[in-house]
Motif scaffolding. Structure first.
Motif, PDB file in Angstrom:
ATOM      1  N   TYR A  57       0.841  -1.212   0.000  1.00  0.00           N
ATOM      2  CA  TYR A  57       0.000   0.000   0.000  1.00  0.00           C
ATOM      3  C   TYR A  57       0.870   1.254   0.000  1.00  0.00           C
ATOM      4  O   TYR A  57       1.654   1.468   0.924  1.00  0.00           O
ATOM      5  CB  TYR A  57      -0.907  -0.008   1.235  1.00  0.00           C
ATOM      6  CG  TYR A  57      -1.858   1.166   1.268  1.00  0.00           C
ATOM      7  CD1 TYR A  57      -3.018   1.158   0.511  1.00  0.00           C
ATOM      8  CD2 TYR A  57      -1.583   2.286   2.047  1.00  0.00           C
ATOM      9  CE1 TYR A  57      -3.889   2.240   0.525  1.00  0.00           C
ATOM     10  CE2 TYR A  57      -2.448   3.372   2.064  1.00  0.00           C
ATOM     11  CZ  TYR A  57      -3.600   3.335   1.306  1.00  0.00           C
ATOM     12  OH  TYR A  57      -4.458   4.403   1.315  1.00  0.00           O
ATOM     13  N   LYS A  75      -9.723  -3.153   1.915  1.00  0.00           N
ATOM     14  CA  LYS A  75     -11.164  -3.233   2.198  1.00  0.00           C
ATOM     15  C   LYS A  75     -11.907  -3.973   1.088  1.00  0.00           C
ATOM     16  O   LYS A  75     -12.854  -4.703   1.338  1.00  0.00           O
ATOM     17  CB  LYS A  75     -11.768  -1.840   2.442  1.00  0.00           C
ATOM     18  CG  LYS A  75     -11.737  -0.910   1.250  1.00  0.00           C
ATOM     19  CD  LYS A  75     -12.506   0.372   1.508  1.00  0.00           C
ATOM     20  CE  LYS A  75     -11.856   1.256   2.545  1.00  0.00           C
ATOM     21  NZ  LYS A  75     -10.478   1.683   2.177  1.00  0.00           N
ATOM     22  N   ASP A  97      -5.576  -1.207 -10.502  1.00  0.00           N
ATOM     23  CA  ASP A  97      -4.986  -0.457  -9.390  1.00  0.00           C
ATOM     24  C   ASP A  97      -3.764   0.268  -9.940  1.00  0.00           C
ATOM     25  O   ASP A  97      -2.961  -0.321 -10.671  1.00  0.00           O
ATOM     26  CB  ASP A  97      -4.603  -1.386  -8.230  1.00  0.00           C
ATOM     27  CG  ASP A  97      -4.425  -0.605  -6.929  1.00  0.00           C
ATOM     28  OD1 ASP A  97      -5.276  -0.720  -6.026  1.00  0.00           O
ATOM     29  OD2 ASP A  97      -3.424   0.156  -6.832  1.00  0.00           O
ATOM     30  N   ASP A  98      -3.642   1.533  -9.599  1.00  0.00           N
ATOM     31  CA  ASP A  98      -2.534   2.337 -10.135  1.00  0.00           C
ATOM     32  C   ASP A  98      -1.222   2.130  -9.379  1.00  0.00           C
ATOM     33  O   ASP A  98      -0.235   2.789  -9.688  1.00  0.00           O
ATOM     34  CB  ASP A  98      -2.920   3.831 -10.118  1.00  0.00           C
ATOM     35  CG  ASP A  98      -4.146   4.080 -10.980  1.00  0.00           C
ATOM     36  OD1 ASP A  98      -4.167   3.575 -12.123  1.00  0.00           O
ATOM     37  OD2 ASP A  98      -5.096   4.749 -10.521  1.00  0.00           O
ATOM     38  N   LYS A 157       1.215  -3.594  -6.980  1.00  0.00           N
ATOM     39  CA  LYS A 157       0.070  -4.517  -6.910  1.00  0.00           C
ATOM     40  C   LYS A 157      -0.224  -5.166  -8.278  1.00  0.00           C
ATOM     41  O   LYS A 157      -0.818  -6.242  -8.349  1.00  0.00           O
ATOM     42  CB  LYS A 157      -1.191  -3.766  -6.425  1.00  0.00           C
ATOM     43  CG  LYS A 157      -1.091  -3.300  -4.975  1.00  0.00           C
ATOM     44  CD  LYS A 157      -2.413  -2.764  -4.431  1.00  0.00           C
ATOM     45  CE  LYS A 157      -2.256  -2.336  -2.974  1.00  0.00           C
ATOM     46  NZ  LYS A 157      -3.505  -1.913  -2.343  1.00  0.00           N
ATOM     47  N   LYS A 196     -11.126   9.719 -13.102  1.00  0.00           N
ATOM     48  CA  LYS A 196     -10.106   9.063 -13.924  1.00  0.00           C
ATOM     49  C   LYS A 196     -10.697   8.111 -14.957  1.00  0.00           C
ATOM     50  O   LYS A 196     -10.004   7.688 -15.877  1.00  0.00           O
ATOM     51  CB  LYS A 196      -9.142   8.276 -13.024  1.00  0.00           C
ATOM     52  CG  LYS A 196      -8.160   9.155 -12.258  1.00  0.00           C
ATOM     53  CD  LYS A 196      -7.127   8.301 -11.544  1.00  0.00           C
ATOM     54  CE  LYS A 196      -6.212   9.139 -10.678  1.00  0.00           C
ATOM     55  NZ  LYS A 196      -5.515   8.372  -9.671  1.00  0.00           N
TER      56      LYS A 196
HETATM   57  P1  JHZ Z   1      -7.576   2.458   0.266  1.00  0.00           P
HETATM   58  C1  JHZ Z   1      -5.814   1.772   3.700  1.00  0.00           C
HETATM   59  O1  JHZ Z   1      -6.567   0.576   3.468  1.00  0.00           O
HETATM   60  C2  JHZ Z   1      -4.444   1.491   4.235  1.00  0.00           C
HETATM   61  P2  JHZ Z   1      -7.136   0.122   2.043  1.00  0.00           P
HETATM   62  C3  JHZ Z   1      -4.410   1.060   5.643  1.00  0.00           C
HETATM   63  N1  JHZ Z   1      -4.615  -0.370   5.759  1.00  0.00           N
HETATM   64  C4  JHZ Z   1      -5.482   1.675   6.485  1.00  0.00           C
HETATM   65  O2  JHZ Z   1      -5.390   1.613   7.672  1.00  0.00           O
HETATM   66  C5  JHZ Z   1      -6.723   2.188   5.849  1.00  0.00           C
HETATM   67  O3  JHZ Z   1      -6.506   2.644   4.535  1.00  0.00           O
HETATM   68  C6  JHZ Z   1      -7.439   3.230   6.632  1.00  0.00           C
HETATM   69  C7  JHZ Z   1      -5.759   2.419  -5.333  1.00  0.00           C
HETATM   70  N2  JHZ Z   1      -6.050   3.658  -6.051  1.00  0.00           N
HETATM   71  O4  JHZ Z   1      -6.786   3.676   0.519  1.00  0.00           O
HETATM   72  C8  JHZ Z   1      -4.662   2.539  -4.317  1.00  0.00           C
HETATM   73  C9  JHZ Z   1      -5.831   3.701  -7.410  1.00  0.00           C
HETATM   74  O5  JHZ Z   1      -5.385   2.707  -8.007  1.00  0.00           O
HETATM   75  O6  JHZ Z   1      -9.015   2.603   0.140  1.00  0.00           O
HETATM   76  C10 JHZ Z   1      -5.042   1.480  -3.297  1.00  0.00           C
HETATM   77  O7  JHZ Z   1      -4.541   0.220  -3.705  1.00  0.00           O
HETATM   78  N3  JHZ Z   1      -6.118   4.851  -8.081  1.00  0.00           N
HETATM   79  C11 JHZ Z   1      -3.056   1.390   6.193  1.00  0.00           C
HETATM   80  O8  JHZ Z   1      -6.133  -0.696   1.301  1.00  0.00           O
HETATM   81  C12 JHZ Z   1      -6.563   1.468  -3.362  1.00  0.00           C
HETATM   82  O9  JHZ Z   1      -6.911   2.017  -4.614  1.00  0.00           O
HETATM   83  C13 JHZ Z   1      -6.624   5.968  -7.445  1.00  0.00           C
HETATM   84  O10 JHZ Z   1      -6.875   6.979  -8.122  1.00  0.00           O
HETATM   85  O11 JHZ Z   1      -8.474  -0.479   2.213  1.00  0.00           O
HETATM   86  C14 JHZ Z   1      -7.169   2.342  -2.287  1.00  0.00           C
HETATM   87  O12 JHZ Z   1      -7.009   1.737  -1.071  1.00  0.00           O
HETATM   88  C15 JHZ Z   1      -6.867   5.899  -6.043  1.00  0.00           C
HETATM   89  C16 JHZ Z   1      -7.443   7.074  -5.325  1.00  0.00           C
HETATM   90  C17 JHZ Z   1      -6.572   4.730  -5.377  1.00  0.00           C
HETATM   91  O13 JHZ Z   1      -7.250   1.537   1.381  1.00  0.00           O
END
Ligand code: JHZ
Ligand code: ZN
Length: 402
Positions: free
Chosen positions: A73, A319, A339-340, A344, A384
């Motif tokens: 992450y 999540k 996923d960007d 991953k 996007k």
């Molecule tokens: P995201 C995160 O959990 C990390 P996760 C951690 N486990 C935590 O505690 C909680 O948040 C609160 C991708 N993405 O942030 C990036 C794109 O590809 O919801 C990530 O892989 N393009 C520490 O993993 C995922 O999506 C984009 O434009 O549940 C987002 O993961 C964007 C915005 C995201 O958290």
């Protein structure tokens, strides 16, 4: 691999822990698979409520060394999170008279996203503390000094006392909160400020955000139990803010002494009490609401499969993996997840075995539907993918097409 079963509340030591949610046995959410043949180990995913301090916590604790050695992450991938860090830096600066350079330690500094924003706002001395090697290396390449370890008395003994300590999205991941907070106390100057950000349990319950539950998140916080934990270690909460990030989080400011306790603190606790979050009965209907999401999502995706619609997803988030595994959604329902994050891509989601690909695949596959598995960033993700012309499926707080 073994895990520890929770018998006593990690904050108050209470024994009266009552289960209110069981999401079954699930693989670790960030343990992405190298191939569809791998068989990731599964662990129970259940939430218990402490009747004494009102902390919600998982029944199982997996070793942090297993969870965070190589963490896929990267905070900086999200522009929304970058903006969030910029505004936090500006906000924190207002707490101090800026007559000198301030110093800071960021606990669980990830890829240095927050450090970068504090550097831009003029911080002189900064350190990150981050157990994952890959994330540490990235931050070091950007010129930051990182302790590549967990936050502990021993690993951080070389660090001085600083004006600001930040802990964003890490407090919920910590089993031994007492020693974590003791180390914070030791490294804070007498006038220093400690800032925590955690997903807020109020939203997890009211907005059915059950997907925030995965093995990394050992605790699900209300303000009350955090206050109890901080006070015990000599830290007083003086300000609380509800912020939008990650579906709604709490930002909690605490200090050793000398700052007035603002009304936001007692107001937040009063609302928690009035909404009955200190009462087990509030959690009783939760499992039923979560089950309904599973039924509805399976029905919707089953229908699209029959109609031969092309369904992809956006965001191989932790999540997202809870949602997919709990709902029994697999690569027969969703062909690929974009996923960007380069780290991953090329892997497969644990359990559901969906290939993780880069954004070009939206233009190759032309999906009819995109499941927003990182719904907390839907605005950024929709922007996007505007050109794709797909409809969006969102499962939280209830299943719908947008
Ligand atoms: P995201 C995160 O959990 C990390 P996760 C951690 N486990 C935590 O505690 C909680 O948040 C609160 C991708 N993405 O942030 C990036 C794109 O590809 O919801 C990530 O892989 N393009 C520490 O993993 C995922 O999506 C984009 O434009 O549940 C987002 O993961 C964007 C915005 C995201 O958290
Ligand atoms: Zn307790």
């Amino acid at each position: 691999m073994d895990y520890k079963k929770v018998k006593l509340c990690r904050i108050c030591g209470g024994k009266r822990l009552r289960k209110y949610l069981d999401l079954g046995s699930q693989p670790l959410a960030n343990n992405l698979q190298d191939s569809t043949k791998s068989k990731p180990q599964k662990f129970p995913l259940e939430v218990l409520f402490c009747e004494e301090c009102y902390l919600s916590q998982l029944s199982a604790v997996i070793s942090p060394k297993v969870l965070y050695n190589n963490y896929p992450y990267f905070s900086s991938v999200s522009k929304t999170f970058q903006k969030h860090c910029i505004s936090l830096a500006e906000h924190v600066n207002k707490l101090f008279k800026k007559d000198r350079y301030l110093s800071l330690i960021d606990i669980a500094s990830n890829d240095g996203c927050l450090l970068e924003m504090f550097r831009r706002s003029g911080y002189g001395l900064m350190w990150g503390v981050e157990p994952s090697k890959n994330l540490t290396e990235k931050s070091e390449r950007n010129g930051f000094t990182i302790i590549n370890d967990f936050w502990s008395k021993n690993s951080c003994k070389a660090l001085p006392q600083v004006d600001v300590i930040t802990a964003l999205n890490v407090f919920a991941h910590v089993d031994d909160l007492e020693s974590f907070l003791k180390t914070v106390y030791e490294h804070l100057t007498p006038s220093g400020v400690f800032i925590i950000e955690v997903p807020y349990l109020k939203n997890l319950i009211e907005q059915n955000q059950f997907d925030t539950i995965y093995h990394e998140h050992l605790s699900y916080f209300l303000l009350h139990p955090i206050k109890v934990a901080l006070r015990r270690e000599g830290l007083d909460v003086f300000r609380v803010e509800e912020i939008d990030i990650h579906g709604g989080s709490l930002r909690i400011f605490s200090c050793k002494d000398g700052r007035n306790v603002e009304s936001s603190v007692w107001l937040t606790e009063a609302i928690e009490k009035r909404k009955e979050f200190y009462n087990f009965k509030t959690y009783r209907g939760y499992a039923k609401r979560v089950e309904k999401i599973r039924t509805d999502l399976r029905k919707m995706l089953g229908g699209f499969k029959k109609l031969k619609k092309r369904v992809m997803a956006y965001g191989a988030s932790a999540k997202g993996n809870t949602l997919l595994n709990y709902c029994g959604v697999t690569n027969t329902d969703i062909t690929a997840i974009v996923d960007d994050t380069p780290a991953k891509q090329g892997k497969f989601t644990p359990g559901s075995k969906i290939p993780i690909v880069n954004g070009d695949h939206f233009d190759i596959t032309h999906p009819d539907y995109i499941v927003l598995t990182a719904w907390n960033f839907s605005a950024e993700m929709k922007k996007k993918t505007e050109h794709v012309g797909a409809k969006y499926i969102v499962a939280i707080p209830e299943v719908r097409v947008e």
